[in-house]
Design a protein around this motif. Structure first.
Motif, short mmCIF file in Angstrom:
data_model
loop_
_atom_site.label_atom_id
_atom_site.label_comp_id
_atom_site.label_asym_id
_atom_site.label_seq_id
_atom_site.Cartn_x
_atom_site.Cartn_y
_atom_site.Cartn_z
N ILE A 21 0.81 -1.14 -0.01
CA ILE A 21 -0.13 0.04 -0.01
C ILE A 21 0.81 1.14 -0.14
O ILE A 21 1.81 1.42 0.90
N ALA A 22 0.76 2.12 -0.93
CA ALA A 22 1.77 3.24 -0.95
C ALA A 22 1.18 4.38 -1.86
O ALA A 22 0.05 4.17 -2.67
N SER A 23 1.80 5.44 -1.68
CA SER A 23 1.52 6.76 -2.62
C SER A 23 2.51 6.47 -3.93
O SER A 23 3.77 6.37 -3.50
N ILE A 62 12.62 0.88 5.27
CA ILE A 62 11.58 1.73 4.54
C ILE A 62 10.32 1.23 4.60
O ILE A 62 10.22 -0.10 4.77
N LYS A 63 9.34 1.93 4.67
CA LYS A 63 8.16 1.47 4.71
C LYS A 63 6.87 2.44 3.76
O LYS A 63 6.98 3.68 3.88
N PRO A 64 6.56 1.61 2.91
CA PRO A 64 5.75 2.18 1.90
C PRO A 64 4.46 2.85 2.44
O PRO A 64 3.67 3.87 2.10
N ASN A 65 3.73 2.19 3.65
CA ASN A 65 2.60 2.55 3.93
C ASN A 65 2.68 3.57 5.20
O ASN A 65 3.32 3.52 6.31
N PHE A 66 1.90 4.67 4.86
CA PHE A 66 2.01 5.72 5.92
C PHE A 66 1.54 5.48 7.29
O PHE A 66 2.21 5.59 8.06
N LEU A 67 0.43 4.84 7.47
CA LEU A 67 -0.03 4.53 8.77
C LEU A 67 0.84 3.44 9.44
O LEU A 67 0.89 3.09 10.83
N TRP A 68 1.36 2.30 8.65
CA TRP A 68 2.45 1.64 9.37
C TRP A 68 3.53 2.28 10.03
O TRP A 68 3.90 1.89 11.01
N ARG A 144 -1.86 -7.04 6.09
CA ARG A 144 -0.48 -7.17 6.43
C ARG A 144 0.42 -6.02 5.87
O ARG A 144 -0.05 -5.86 4.48
N ALA A 145 1.35 -5.53 6.40
CA ALA A 145 2.16 -4.41 5.51
C ALA A 145 3.63 -4.63 5.49
O ALA A 145 4.11 -5.86 6.35
N ILE A 146 4.04 -4.28 4.42
CA ILE A 146 5.55 -4.83 4.26
C ILE A 146 6.44 -3.76 4.74
O ILE A 146 6.36 -2.37 5.01
N TYR A 194 -0.09 -0.97 -4.85
CA TYR A 194 0.96 -1.08 -5.99
C TYR A 194 1.26 -2.23 -6.29
O TYR A 194 1.39 -3.71 -5.86
N LYS A 195 1.19 -2.64 -7.72
CA LYS A 195 1.20 -3.66 -8.71
C LYS A 195 2.71 -4.02 -9.00
O LYS A 195 3.69 -3.03 -9.34
#
Length: 207
Positions: A21-23, A62-68, A144-146, A194-195
């Motif tokens: 999940i990312a911008s 690094i974490k792509p997900n803001f809330l994570w 789940r978040a990466i 994100y694909k």
């Protein structure tokens, strides 16, 4: 940074499964890191990491997900994580990191044996972890978040070749931290799934 109401975000994003999940846009993808003020100030000024307080000898996550990232950094209240950086990196760079990644713990769907996993772990400079994602108040979610840890040459490559821009978003974080109990008013960065290539999706066990 494009934002949206958390309630709209919550409706759009998958509630279960493993997803990146990312911008992102055509130029690149945003990943987040939290640092002490001195490291963040240097990074924003130079648009690269460095200075006396930053070490290239440590693993950097690094974490792509803001809330994570907000969960891990306590919305920028934890010691040493008072400044939140939004780092845009190239799609090619991000996929390079994913391609190099080895799971931090054994995954029988990816590795044929513990021995094969341990051998890969010894050789890689990138660690991959899937962890429970969290909501604004820290509540654990089924999704789940990466997160990805880098060291050695790929960390230097990340710094020198992958970074497009570095933005300090701490003021935004602080303003939204006051709204975490009011989800109708809370704003978050606009993110989406994100694909990746089919090969990477299989390796990452994406849903």
């Amino acid at each position: 940074m494009k934002t949206e109401k958390y309630q709209l975000y919550k409706e759009r994003i998958p509630k279960q499964g493993q997803h990146i999940i990312a911008s992102y846009d055509d130029e690149g993808i945003i990943v987040y890191q939290a640092f002490r003020p001195s490291i963040a100030a240097y990074a924003v000024e130079h648009q690269r990491f460095g200075g006396t307080d930053y070490s290239f000898d440590r693993m950097s996550w690094i974490k792509p997900n803001f809330l994570w990232m907000m969960y891990r950094a306590g919305w920028a209240t934890k010691a040493g994580q008072e400044r939140i950086l939004a780092i845009k990196i190239s799609h090619g760079g991000f996929e390079n990191i994913l391609e190099e990644a080895t799971y931090s713990s054994f995954n029988g769907k990816v590795y044929e044996s513990h021995e094969a996993w341990k051998a890969a772990l010894e050789q890689t400079e990138v660690r991959l972890q899937w962890d429970p994602d969290h909501g604004p108040n820290g509540e654990k979610l089924e999704r789940r978040a990466i997160q990805l840890g880098m060291k050695g040459d790929i960390l230097k490559k990340f710094n020198e070749d992958f970074i497009i821009s570095i933005e300090d978003v701490t003021d935004f974080v602080a303003s939204q931290r006051e709204k975490i109990n009011n989800h109708d008013q809370l704003l978050v960065p606009a993110e989406q799934v994100y694909k990746t290539s089919a090969l990477l999706a299989q390796k990452l066990q994406l849903d």
